[in-house]
Design an enzyme around this catalytic site. Structure first.
Site, PDB file in Angstrom:
ATOM      1  N   ASP A  12       0.827  -1.212   0.000  1.00 25.67           N
ATOM      2  CA  ASP A  12       0.000   0.000   0.000  1.00 25.67           C
ATOM      3  C   ASP A  12       0.863   1.264   0.000  1.00 25.67           C
ATOM      4  O   ASP A  12       1.959   1.281   0.555  1.00 25.67           O
ATOM      5  CB  ASP A  12      -0.916  -0.022   1.232  1.00 25.67           C
ATOM      6  N   HIS A  29       2.295   3.882  -8.995  1.00 21.40           N
ATOM      7  CA  HIS A  29       2.124   2.448  -9.299  1.00 21.40           C
ATOM      8  C   HIS A  29       3.324   1.911 -10.079  1.00 21.40           C
ATOM      9  O   HIS A  29       3.788   0.802  -9.836  1.00 21.40           O
ATOM     10  CB  HIS A  29       0.834   2.231 -10.090  1.00 21.40           C
ATOM     11  N   LEU A 122      10.825 -20.356  -5.940  1.00 19.73           N
ATOM     12  CA  LEU A 122       9.966 -19.430  -5.188  1.00 19.73           C
ATOM     13  C   LEU A 122       8.608 -19.420  -5.867  1.00 19.73           C
ATOM     14  O   LEU A 122       8.537 -19.396  -7.097  1.00 19.73           O
ATOM     15  CB  LEU A 122      10.568 -18.013  -5.229  1.00 19.73           C
TER      16      LEU A 122
HETATM   17  C1  IPE Z   1      -5.216  -2.735  -0.171  1.00 21.72           C
HETATM   18  O1  IPE Z   1      -4.954  -1.382  -0.340  1.00 21.72           O
HETATM   19  C2  IPE Z   1      -5.226  -3.423  -1.495  1.00 21.72           C
HETATM   20  C3  IPE Z   1      -3.948  -3.547  -2.160  1.00 21.72           C
HETATM   21  C4  IPE Z   1      -2.782  -3.204  -1.697  1.00 21.72           C
HETATM   22  C5  IPE Z   1      -4.013  -4.145  -3.465  1.00 21.72           C
HETATM   23  P1  IPE Z   1      -6.121  -0.310  -0.445  1.00 21.72           P
HETATM   24  O2  IPE Z   1      -5.469   1.009  -0.588  1.00 21.72           O
HETATM   25  O3  IPE Z   1      -7.092  -0.704  -1.487  1.00 21.72           O
HETATM   26  O4  IPE Z   1      -6.815  -0.437   0.985  1.00 21.72           O
HETATM   27  P2  IPE Z   1      -7.808   0.550   1.723  1.00 21.72           P
HETATM   28  O5  IPE Z   1      -8.967   0.781   0.811  1.00 21.72           O
HETATM   29  O6  IPE Z   1      -7.059   1.815   1.975  1.00 21.72           O
HETATM   30  O7  IPE Z   1      -8.154  -0.148   2.989  1.00 21.72           O
HETATM   31  C1  IPE Z   2      -1.727   0.173  -3.299  1.00 19.55           C
HETATM   32  O1  IPE Z   2      -1.431   1.502  -3.329  1.00 19.55           O
HETATM   33  C2  IPE Z   2      -1.779  -0.416  -4.660  1.00 19.55           C
HETATM   34  C3  IPE Z   2      -3.124  -0.785  -5.115  1.00 19.55           C
HETATM   35  C4  IPE Z   2      -4.213  -0.793  -4.402  1.00 19.55           C
HETATM   36  C5  IPE Z   2      -3.218  -1.181  -6.492  1.00 19.55           C
HETATM   37  P1  IPE Z   2      -2.590   2.575  -3.326  1.00 19.55           P
HETATM   38  O2  IPE Z   2      -2.947   2.894  -4.726  1.00 19.55           O
HETATM   39  O3  IPE Z   2      -3.714   2.137  -2.472  1.00 19.55           O
HETATM   40  O4  IPE Z   2      -1.864   3.813  -2.678  1.00 19.55           O
HETATM   41  P2  IPE Z   2      -2.477   4.843  -1.655  1.00 19.55           P
HETATM   42  O5  IPE Z   2      -2.909   4.059  -0.454  1.00 19.55           O
HETATM   43  O6  IPE Z   2      -3.637   5.498  -2.341  1.00 19.55           O
HETATM   44  O7  IPE Z   2      -1.361   5.772  -1.372  1.00 19.55           O
HETATM   45 MG    MG Z   3      -4.131   2.423  -0.485  1.00 22.84          MG
END
Ligand code: IPE
Ligand code: IPE
Ligand code: MG
Length: 224
Positions: A12, A29, A122
């Site tokens: 995240d 990303h 892995l």
């Molecule tokens: C969790 O992150 C999902 C992934 C890392 C793919 P999110 O950014 O979607 O989670 P929430 O919505 O903040 O809980």
């Molecule tokens: C996690 O990073 C990756 C995915 C959910 C694809 P986020 O896109 O949720 O990044 P933040 O939490 O908005 O910074």
């Molecule tokens: Mg996020």
């Protein structure tokens, strides 16, 4: 020292990192994908057998269309460019989640899984369109359909993570302390590490530090 076979990661913080440093969530990303490659290498160096990466949740469809399609184009390019490399490194790729993407992506995922299915160095479990609650509902429905008995052992067999040992470590980067519908069953006794750094900033040193800390935790499993 605690044994270590399986590390799961909620990657995240890409969006926040991208906005902060590049004024674009999508750039975050892209940078996050470079961290994925670093952590794959670090997992091999640590002799880890299973690396489960949360890449796209069942809830992530609620994001703007442009972000969702960018994520899938990143995935497509990654697989096209790197699957041979992963295969040469004896890495197996497995998707956990429901594969209901475009025909093109579904095909690419199935081919990548098939190509690497015999690899043993892995196993990367890529969680895509993954949600733990839907996984559990699906598992219970399948048990009923097969007239199987509902036991802990049986339930595990009906999850996407069938034949995969539960993770010993869960890492969530990005400074949020929640599970966001990830592996609710499988994490019952997992050691959880919440990391302040955003995923693109996370590196091998951070990863190794967590592993080192894990190795000396007294794990009780209800005993004393
Ligand atoms: C969790 O992150 C999902 C992934 C890392 C793919 P999110 O950014 O979607 O989670 P929430 O919505 O903040 O809980
Ligand atoms: C996690 O990073 C990756 C995915 C959910 C694809 P986020 O896109 O949720 O990044 P933040 O939490 O908005 O910074
Ligand atoms: Mg996020």
């Amino acid at each position: 020292m605690n044994p270590l076979n399986h590390v799961a990661i909620i990657m995240d913080g890409n969006g926040r990192w991208g906005l902060k440093y590049k004024n674009s969530r999508n750039e975050g990303h892209k940078a996050g994908l470079r961290t994925v490659e670093k952590i794959i290498r670090a997992s091999i160096r640590n002799n880890i057998k299973f690396l489960t990466l949360f890449a796209f949740s069942t809830e992530n469809w609620k994001r703007p269309k442009n972000e969702v399609s960018f994520l899938f184009s990143l995935l497509e390019n990654f697989l096209k460019n790197k699957i041979n490399d992963l295969h040469d490194k004896n890495i197996r790729l497995k998707i956990i989640g429901i594969k209901n993407f475009s025909k093109k992506i579904n095909k690419l995922l199935s081919l990548s899984e098939k190509k690497t299915s015999k690899n043993t160095r892995l196993q990367i479990n890529l969680a895509l369109n993954y949600g733990s609650k839907s996984e559990l509902v699906y598992a219970f429905k399948s048990i009923l359909k097969n007239k199987d008995s509902i036991t802990e052992k049986n339930l595990s067999k009906y999850l996407f993570t069938k034949n995969i040992p539960d993770p010993e470590i869960l890492i969530r980067t990005g400074d949020k302390k929640r599970l966001s519908n990830f592996l609710l069953w499988q994490l019952a006794y997992t050691e959880i590490f919440f990391e302040k750094k955003l995923w693109p900033a996370f590196n091998e040193k951070d990863f190794n530090k967590i592993i080192k800390e894990y190795k000396f935790i007294k794990r009780n499993f209800g005993k004393i």
